[in-house]
Scaffold this motif. Sequence first.
Motif, PDB file in Angstrom:
ATOM      1  N   TYR A   1       0.936  -1.226  -0.036  1.00 54.94           N
ATOM      2  CA  TYR A   1      -0.046   0.065   0.134  1.00 54.94           C
ATOM      3  C   TYR A   1       0.880   1.152   0.009  1.00 54.94           C
TER       4      TYR A   1
ATOM      5  N   GLU B   1      -6.893   1.140  -6.800  1.00 52.39           N
ATOM      6  CA  GLU B   1      -6.147  -0.091  -7.057  1.00 52.39           C
ATOM      7  C   GLU B   1      -5.180   0.201  -8.051  1.00 52.39           C
TER       8      GLU B   1
ATOM      9  N   ALA C   1      -3.544   0.774  -3.370  1.00 50.77           N
ATOM     10  CA  ALA C   1      -3.355  -0.799  -3.037  1.00 50.77           C
ATOM     11  C   ALA C   1      -2.793  -1.324  -4.333  1.00 50.77           C
TER      12      ALA C   1
ATOM     13  N   ARG D   1      -2.567  -7.059  -2.235  1.00 49.43           N
ATOM     14  CA  ARG D   1      -3.211  -7.321  -0.902  1.00 49.43           C
ATOM     15  C   ARG D   1      -2.513  -8.391  -0.389  1.00 49.43           C
TER      16      ARG D   1
END
Length: 370
Positions: free
Chosen positions: A57, A342, A366, A369
Motif C-alpha cells: 500500500y 487499485e 493498493a 493485498r
Amino acid sequence: MAGGGDDAAAARNKMVVLKRHVTGFPMEEDMEVVVGAVGLRVPAGSSTPAVLVKNLYLSCDPWMRGRMSKHDEGATAPAPDFVIGEVRLHEPTHLRVVDSYQTMENYGVGKVIDSTHPEFKSGDLVWGMSGWEEYTLVYQPESLIKINHTELPLSYYTGVLGMTGLTAYAGVMEVGRPKRGDFVFVSAASGAVGQVAGQLAKIAGCYVVGSAGSDEKVDLLKTKFGFDDAFNYKSETDFAAALKRCLPDGIDIYFDNVGGATLDAALLHMRHGGRVVVCGMISQYNLEEPDGLRNMLCIIPKAVRVEGFNVAGYFHMYSRFEEEMARYIKEGKIAVVEDVVEGIESAPVALVGLFSGRNLGKQLVALARE
C-alpha cells in the motif's frame, strides 16, 4: 530507490516519477508511470545494510505537493524537492546495480523480500518512507517500522496507525493538550488526519465540531466519527458566522489543516487561553501568492497560543501511540474510513484528487493485498 544484484532474479517494477516541477494545482500529466526492473535480492558486496521491500500500500498525502515544486536555494521547504524523473545509477555508487528512475516518495506498507540488516528478515511486514513504486530498496532501514498488529488491516498503517494517525495524536494530545469540556474545531475533518484528530478529542471529553467540503462528508463526521456538529464550508458564505452558529461559546482548540480564510475566521472566535494547532494549510499549497491573515491581533488580548508542529519530531513516541490507537480501534472508539484506488497507475489521479476534495477518508493506493 529500486536496484538489484547482477546475479539476482529480476522483476518488473512500475514507478511514478515527476515529469516537471509544478506551479499552481498539480495535474495528472505532471507525473508519469514508467516501467523498470528490480533484482529480487539486495545487491551483493555492499558495506551498507539494506532491505528490499515489496510495496503493498502507498499513502497519498497533501504534504507531497510541497516537494513537487522547485524551491529557490535556501528557501524553507517541508522536505527536499522531488527530482525530475531521470535515469541514474542508484546510490551508493560503488554497488553494481541496475539503472533506475528517481521515483516520487511517501509513506507506504510493504513486505520484506530480502535483507542484509540484522533487524529485518524476509517476510517481515513494515511501514515507512518508500518510493512510489512496486519494489523499493531501502538503504536506511532504520527508518522502517515493524508492524505489530497484523490482526488489523495492513492498510491502516498508511493512515490511522501510521504517519497520519501519529500526526493527529501528536497534534491533539501533545500540542493541543485537551481538557474535558473543551470546545474543539477541526478543519478538513473528514480527511486522514482530521478524522482521527476529532475522534481523539472526543475520547478526551471535548465538544467537537468539524468542517468538510460536501454534505456527504458532513454526514460522515456526525454519524461515523461521532462529531457533535459539522458544516459544509463550501455552502457557507461567512466562515465566522458558521463557527458562531456551531460553537457559540467559542473555540478552545482549533486543529488547523486548512489555513487561509478558515484560520482567519477561527482566530476571531478563539476563547481566552485557546490553542491553535497548525498541522497543515492545504488551501495555500497551490497558490503562487498565499493568502494573508487579518485577525492575528486577536491572539494578544485572548492569550492564544498558535503552534505549528512536524510529525517527524514525535516518532520517539510511536510505540506508545501504536498500542493506544490499536486499543481504541478494537474497542470501537476510533472508526476508520479509507478511499482505496487499485494499482500504481491510479496513484497520480488519487494524489491530484486530494486538492479538490475528491477523496472520502484516507486516500491510499493498493498495489498487492496480503
